[in-house]
Design a protein around this motif. Sequence first.
Motif, PDB file in Angstrom:
ATOM      1  N   ARG A   1       0.882  -1.109   0.084  1.00 17.75           N
ATOM      2  CA  ARG A   1      -0.184  -0.002  -0.145  1.00 17.75           C
ATOM      3  C   ARG A   1       1.044   1.428  -0.031  1.00 17.75           C
ATOM      4  O   ARG A   1       0.636   2.225  -0.654  1.00 17.75           O
ATOM      5  N   ASP A   2       2.098   1.307   0.873  1.00 13.95           N
ATOM      6  CA  ASP A   2       2.752   2.464   0.943  1.00 13.95           C
ATOM      7  C   ASP A   2       3.570   2.769  -0.284  1.00 13.95           C
ATOM      8  O   ASP A   2       3.992   3.796  -0.809  1.00 13.95           O
TER       9      ASP A   2
ATOM     10  N   SER B   1       1.185   3.992  -2.982  1.00 14.27           N
ATOM     11  CA  SER B   1       0.794   5.471  -2.614  1.00 14.27           C
ATOM     12  C   SER B   1       2.102   6.488  -2.958  1.00 14.27           C
ATOM     13  O   SER B   1       1.645   7.633  -3.411  1.00 14.27           O
TER      14      SER B   1
ATOM     15  N   MET C   1       1.598   7.058  -6.555  1.00 12.83           N
ATOM     16  CA  MET C   1       0.609   8.041  -6.671  1.00 12.83           C
ATOM     17  C   MET C   1       1.176   9.456  -6.560  1.00 12.83           C
ATOM     18  O   MET C   1       0.438  10.499  -7.103  1.00 12.83           O
ATOM     19  N   LYS C   2       1.946   9.842  -5.341  1.00 10.01           N
ATOM     20  CA  LYS C   2       2.408  10.923  -5.175  1.00 10.01           C
ATOM     21  C   LYS C   2       3.166  11.425  -6.366  1.00 10.01           C
ATOM     22  O   LYS C   2       3.058  12.631  -6.943  1.00 10.01           O
TER      23      LYS C   2
ATOM     24  N   ASN D   1      -1.157  11.898  -8.332  1.00  6.59           N
ATOM     25  CA  ASN D   1      -2.450  11.243  -8.068  1.00  6.59           C
ATOM     26  C   ASN D   1      -3.309  11.153  -9.317  1.00  6.59           C
ATOM     27  O   ASN D   1      -4.482  11.108  -9.617  1.00  6.59           O
TER      28      ASN D   1
ATOM     29  N   THR E   1      -9.255   1.245  -0.705  1.00 10.30           N
ATOM     30  CA  THR E   1      -8.689  -0.092  -0.121  1.00 10.30           C
ATOM     31  C   THR E   1      -9.388  -0.490   0.992  1.00 10.30           C
ATOM     32  O   THR E   1     -10.116  -0.077   1.770  1.00 10.30           O
TER      33      THR E   1
END
Length: 400
Positions: free
Chosen positions: A56-57, A60, A63-64, A68, A79
């Motif tokens: 997940r991290d 993420s 995405m940053k 996004n 999620t």
Amino acid sequence: MPINPKETFVKKTLLCLLLSSIAATNATCALAADKVKVGMVTTLSGAGAGLGVDIRDGFSLAMKHLDNKFGNLPVEVITGDDQQNPDATKQLVDKLIKKDKVDLMTGIVFSNLMLAVGPTIFGAKVHYISANAGPSQYAGEQCNPYFFNVAWQDDSLHEAVGKQVNDKGFKNVALVAPNYPAGKDALTGFKRYYKGKVAEEIYTKLGQLDYATELAQIRNLKPDAVYIFLPGGMGINFIKQFVDAGLSKNAQLFGPGFSADEDIIKAVGAPMLGMFNASQWGHDIDNPQNKRFVADFQKEYGRLPSLYASQGYDAAMLMDSAVRGVKGKIEDKDALGKAIKAANFKSVRGDFKFNSNHYPVQNYYARIISKDGQGRVTNKTLSAVFTNHPDAYVASCKMQ
């Protein structure tokens, strides 16, 4: 004046309905998407939580880096925690497909969960990008045009360690793995390249944390090496108990990357020094995208990334490349599948390509846990065990 995606979508809908009315047809309107919905089902609680958190991290962070967006489309990531439970996983998948109507899916850690929900996902014609689970079934006879694995096939890291153990001259090895599909694939893969004696194949319960019985069995077997596949909390507990029992004095410990990665090292520490493992990725692999990923992950989360985090990151980057490849027309599922297969993105591993069964063809590296220049206990990449290595099941895949 900035464009309002919602307003644009409404206008397109009204125009499409008007044209259909003028044409006096019953044809449905094929509307372009105004955003991409990603369903992430992963393990966020229990013994395997560290694995899902890292996926997940890593996703993420990607995405940053992508603001996004996939291409020009904003992304909504929904999620859910599968609790490492098939029933909970099925409920989440049903919700994501039927209620949330996701366009892409990812996140599942464990192969038994992937096998449980694969038919539902594929039946709904949702493309699934696996950031971890790589069961042999989906690499071979049950390969599917809607399943892509951006990590590895379950056997492959074990094959690399089997060759490593064989090349180092160990002759009598005890094998330990949980009793579930990936555990069986693990030991099958190891034995494919290890040609010495197997002292014993020891299968544990999935999620087991106390290994007193297994350690007593290993002590009696007196192997010169022990190979473990025990991801997450299972590996943390086994390694601590293995060293505390004094078994590391007489038997060299080996594992795949995911039983000896940064998440495990952080929890175990110095007792892991000298442990060998193999991985398709390392935080010290020298390419621009990996340097950025590792540096930014440490800034964002205050820890070194694991291979799970690298796979989550690559899953997002692959999705972005596919959406860009179809110019945002994600409703064209055939075109989207071809764009995913093209894998036109820069992986943290370097060059990346899919085989005909949608599993990677890639390098696998030997690693050793040692202290780096900063005094940290961490993995050091040694050399390639395999170069451009395909999985063992691709010949059985007759992709539809």
